[in-house]
Design a protein around this motif. Structure first.
Motif, PDB file in Angstrom:
ATOM      1  N   GLN A   1      -1.598  -7.498 -11.141  1.00 29.92           N
ATOM      2  CA  GLN A   1      -0.759  -8.199 -12.109  1.00 29.92           C
ATOM      3  C   GLN A   1       0.389  -7.331 -12.622  1.00 29.92           C
ATOM      4  OE1 GLN A   1      -3.439  -9.497 -15.189  1.00 29.92           O
ATOM      5  NE2 GLN A   1      -4.647 -10.770 -13.808  1.00 29.92           N
ATOM      6  N   GLN A   2       0.489  -6.102 -12.134  1.00 26.05           N
ATOM      7  CA  GLN A   2       1.460  -5.161 -12.677  1.00 26.05           C
ATOM      8  C   GLN A   2       2.703  -5.012 -11.815  1.00 26.05           C
ATOM      9  OE1 GLN A   2      -0.364  -1.405 -13.673  1.00 26.05           O
ATOM     10  NE2 GLN A   2      -2.103  -2.367 -14.714  1.00 26.05           N
TER      11      GLN A   2
ATOM     12  N   ASP B   1       5.639  -7.129  -8.824  1.00 26.45           N
ATOM     13  CA  ASP B   1       6.188  -8.378  -8.291  1.00 26.45           C
ATOM     14  C   ASP B   1       5.540  -8.658  -6.934  1.00 26.45           C
ATOM     15  OD1 ASP B   1       7.662 -10.528  -7.488  1.00 26.45           O
ATOM     16  OD2 ASP B   1       9.622  -9.554  -7.638  1.00 26.45           O
ATOM     17  N   ARG B   2       4.662  -9.655  -6.908  1.00 27.31           N
ATOM     18  CA  ARG B   2       3.924  -9.955  -5.674  1.00 27.31           C
ATOM     19  C   ARG B   2       4.838 -10.490  -4.574  1.00 27.31           C
ATOM     20  NH1 ARG B   2      -1.618 -10.732  -6.479  1.00 27.31           N
ATOM     21  NH2 ARG B   2      -1.685 -10.924  -4.213  1.00 27.31           N
ATOM     22  N   SER B   3       5.957 -11.063  -4.934  1.00 26.15           N
ATOM     23  CA  SER B   3       6.876 -11.584  -3.922  1.00 26.15           C
ATOM     24  C   SER B   3       7.671 -10.474  -3.242  1.00 26.15           C
ATOM     25  CB  SER B   3       7.844 -12.579  -4.553  1.00 26.15           C
ATOM     26  OG  SER B   3       8.666 -11.932  -5.518  1.00 26.15           O
ATOM     27  N   ARG B   4       7.671  -9.279  -3.826  1.00 34.37           N
ATOM     28  CA  ARG B   4       8.467  -8.177  -3.285  1.00 34.37           C
ATOM     29  C   ARG B   4       7.619  -7.067  -2.686  1.00 34.37           C
ATOM     30  NH1 ARG B   4      12.815  -4.438  -6.674  1.00 34.37           N
ATOM     31  NH2 ARG B   4      13.459  -3.147  -4.907  1.00 34.37           N
ATOM     32  N   TYR B   5       6.398  -6.863  -3.210  1.00 35.56           N
ATOM     33  CA  TYR B   5       5.589  -5.720  -2.793  1.00 35.56           C
ATOM     34  C   TYR B   5       4.227  -6.149  -2.253  1.00 35.56           C
ATOM     35  CZ  TYR B   5       8.922  -2.855  -5.445  1.00 35.56           C
ATOM     36  OH  TYR B   5      10.051  -2.251  -5.914  1.00 35.56           O
ATOM     37  N   PHE B   6       3.695  -5.305  -1.380  1.00 35.60           N
ATOM     38  CA  PHE B   6       2.293  -5.345  -0.973  1.00 35.60           C
ATOM     39  C   PHE B   6       1.584  -4.167  -1.620  1.00 35.60           C
ATOM     40  CE2 PHE B   6       3.477  -7.606   3.164  1.00 35.60           C
ATOM     41  CZ  PHE B   6       2.840  -8.776   2.808  1.00 35.60           C
ATOM     42  N   LEU B   7       0.350  -4.374  -2.079  1.00 38.16           N
ATOM     43  CA  LEU B   7      -0.501  -3.273  -2.518  1.00 38.16           C
ATOM     44  C   LEU B   7      -1.407  -2.920  -1.351  1.00 38.16           C
ATOM     45  CD1 LEU B   7      -1.435  -1.394  -4.818  1.00 38.16           C
ATOM     46  CD2 LEU B   7      -3.140  -3.129  -5.403  1.00 38.16           C
ATOM     47  N   ILE B   8      -1.166  -1.759  -0.728  1.00 44.14           N
ATOM     48  CA  ILE B   8      -1.843  -1.395   0.513  1.00 44.14           C
ATOM     49  C   ILE B   8      -2.771  -0.213   0.258  1.00 44.14           C
ATOM     50  CG2 ILE B   8      -1.526  -0.570   2.883  1.00 44.14           C
ATOM     51  CD1 ILE B   8       1.060  -2.078   2.997  1.00 44.14           C
ATOM     52  N   GLU B   9      -3.975  -0.303   0.797  1.00 42.91           N
ATOM     53  CA  GLU B   9      -4.974   0.753   0.674  1.00 42.91           C
ATOM     54  C   GLU B   9      -4.646   1.850   1.691  1.00 42.91           C
ATOM     55  OE1 GLU B   9      -9.697   0.410   0.059  1.00 42.91           O
ATOM     56  OE2 GLU B   9      -9.016  -0.087   2.076  1.00 42.91           O
ATOM     57  N   VAL B  10      -4.193   3.020   1.176  1.00 46.01           N
ATOM     58  CA  VAL B  10      -3.769   4.102   2.065  1.00 46.01           C
ATOM     59  C   VAL B  10      -4.852   5.157   2.248  1.00 46.01           C
ATOM     60  CG1 VAL B  10      -1.329   3.783   1.584  1.00 46.01           C
ATOM     61  CG2 VAL B  10      -2.663   5.304   0.121  1.00 46.01           C
ATOM     62  N   ASP B  11      -5.817   5.229   1.330  1.00 45.84           N
ATOM     63  CA  ASP B  11      -6.921   6.186   1.466  1.00 45.84           C
ATOM     64  C   ASP B  11      -8.213   5.516   1.010  1.00 45.84           C
ATOM     65  OD1 ASP B  11      -8.584   8.328   1.732  1.00 45.84           O
ATOM     66  OD2 ASP B  11      -7.699   9.535   0.135  1.00 45.84           O
TER      67      ASP B  11
ATOM     68  N   LEU C   1       2.128   0.787  -3.490  1.00 48.34           N
ATOM     69  CA  LEU C   1       3.026  -0.355  -3.307  1.00 48.34           C
ATOM     70  C   LEU C   1       4.001  -0.078  -2.168  1.00 48.34           C
ATOM     71  CD1 LEU C   1       3.945  -1.452  -6.951  1.00 48.34           C
ATOM     72  CD2 LEU C   1       2.238  -2.418  -5.417  1.00 48.34           C
ATOM     73  N   PHE C   2       4.192  -1.071  -1.305  1.00 51.26           N
ATOM     74  CA  PHE C   2       5.151  -0.998  -0.212  1.00 51.26           C
ATOM     75  C   PHE C   2       6.045  -2.218  -0.266  1.00 51.26           C
ATOM     76  CE2 PHE C   2       1.866   1.851   1.253  1.00 51.26           C
ATOM     77  CZ  PHE C   2       2.552   2.825   1.965  1.00 51.26           C
ATOM     78  N   ASP C   3       7.329  -1.982  -0.036  1.00 49.58           N
ATOM     79  CA  ASP C   3       8.299  -3.069  -0.045  1.00 49.58           C
ATOM     80  C   ASP C   3       8.085  -3.968   1.177  1.00 49.58           C
ATOM     81  OD1 ASP C   3      11.218  -4.124   0.804  1.00 49.58           O
ATOM     82  OD2 ASP C   3      11.140  -3.847  -1.366  1.00 49.58           O
ATOM     83  N   LYS C   4       7.951  -5.255   0.942  1.00 49.26           N
ATOM     84  CA  LYS C   4       7.671  -6.190   2.038  1.00 49.26           C
ATOM     85  C   LYS C   4       8.801  -6.214   3.057  1.00 49.26           C
ATOM     86  CE  LYS C   4       4.597  -9.440  -0.332  1.00 49.26           C
ATOM     87  NZ  LYS C   4       4.370 -10.850  -0.705  1.00 49.26           N
ATOM     88  N   LYS C   5      10.031  -6.214   2.576  1.00 49.39           N
ATOM     89  CA  LYS C   5      11.184  -6.303   3.485  1.00 49.39           C
ATOM     90  C   LYS C   5      11.230  -5.089   4.409  1.00 49.39           C
ATOM     91  CE  LYS C   5      16.183  -7.054   3.508  1.00 49.39           C
ATOM     92  NZ  LYS C   5      17.405  -7.215   2.665  1.00 49.39           N
ATOM     93  N   ALA C   6      10.965  -3.901   3.849  1.00 52.84           N
ATOM     94  CA  ALA C   6      10.986  -2.688   4.669  1.00 52.84           C
ATOM     95  C   ALA C   6       9.870  -2.714   5.713  1.00 52.84           C
ATOM     96  CB  ALA C   6      10.844  -1.457   3.772  1.00 52.84           C
ATOM     97  N   LEU C   7       8.698  -3.223   5.323  1.00 53.87           N
ATOM     98  CA  LEU C   7       7.587  -3.307   6.274  1.00 53.87           C
ATOM     99  C   LEU C   7       7.895  -4.281   7.402  1.00 53.87           C
ATOM    100  CD1 LEU C   7       4.421  -3.257   3.989  1.00 53.87           C
ATOM    101  CD2 LEU C   7       5.253  -1.444   5.469  1.00 53.87           C
ATOM    102  N   PHE C   8       8.480  -5.416   7.068  1.00 50.98           N
ATOM    103  CA  PHE C   8       8.810  -6.405   8.094  1.00 50.98           C
ATOM    104  C   PHE C   8       9.858  -5.860   9.061  1.00 50.98           C
ATOM    105  CE2 PHE C   8       7.509  -9.893   4.935  1.00 50.98           C
ATOM    106  CZ  PHE C   8       6.222  -9.879   5.423  1.00 50.98           C
TER     107      PHE C   8
END
Length: 238
Positions: free
Chosen positions: A107-108, A110-120, A130-137
């Motif tokens: 909830q902290q 912008d879900r439309s802009r970021y993914f919360l990704i488990e890195v460890d 947090l990773f930017d969705k546009k950059a990942l795509f």
């Protein structure tokens, strides 16, 4: 006179009361113990809550996730796919927040802009960033583009026999030129076909020399090589 009549009545009533008391035994009232001063009472419908304990470990919270579908095997878990209830949260500014509830972390940002990704996932509280969705795509698009087969990686094959006529050889080599002009590599294979007369080693050498001479405008990446009764050579664009 009236006094003499009342005495028997009183005696009878007292006898009845005594006989009833001997037959009926009253049960003692249950004892009631008051709570000690340390006990607490909660209002009706409200559970009593004590002091909050330490947050659960990863092993205790692995089954406390959102219950969504598991992540595909070719990428890390993200958002509701994360199974831990408590995580170490890295926000968009790179700041580290330890021991954060997953539902609060989601909830902290912008879900439309970021993914919360488990890195460890091996940490006591998995590290999630947090990773930017546009950059990942864009990254996935570039990676897919690199994996696309290029013409230079395709090897076409041209096969004919040792006793091939000049016309048939010209036709086969013209087909090889078309492939080479498109950027493909061409493997020329000369074989002994059933029903055809056998050829001498000098005839084989002459046929190989003709092919190399006809394809001189292209690079001979693999020189002619005899393997039994067959010959292999490969050309590519210069």
């Amino acid at each position: 006179m009236w006094r003499s009549l009342a005495r028997p009545v009183c005696n009878c009533s007292s006898l009845l009361v005594r006989s009833y008391n001997t037959k009926v035994k009253t049960k003692p009232l249950p004892s009631f113990r008051l709570p000690s001063s340390r006990s607490t009472f909660a209002p009706l419908g409200v559970k009593s809550v004590g002091r909050p304990g330490p947050p659960p470990t990863q092993a205790q919270t692995q089954s406390s996730g959102s219950g969504s579908a598991p992540a595909p095997k070719d990428r890390a878990r993200r958002d509701e796919e994360i199974t831990a209830a408590y995580i170490t949260f890295v926000d968009e500014n790179g700041e580290l927040h330890r021991n954060v509830r997953l539902e609060n972390a989601l909830q902290q940002f912008d879900r439309s802009r970021y993914f919360l990704i488990e890195v460890d996932p091996t940490a006591r509280h998995p590290v999630c960033r947090l990773f930017d969705k546009k950059a990942l795509f864009e990254k996935a698009k570039q990676s897919k583009k690199k994996k696309t087969t290029t013409p230079e990686s395709v090897v076409k094959e041209i096969v004919f026999g040792w006793n091939v006529s000049p016309h048939d050889m010209g036709h086969k080599l013209n087909k090889a030129r078309q492939f080479l002009d498109k950027g493909n590599k061409v493997k020329v294979e000369i074989v002994s076909k059933k029903g055809q007369a056998s050829v001498t080693r000098s005839d084989q050498q002459e046929t190989m020399a003709k092919v190399v001479a006809e394809m001189e405008e292209y690079k001979l990446s693999k020189p002619p090589k005899l393997a039994g009764s067959s010959c292999f050579m490969q050309f590519e664009r210069k």
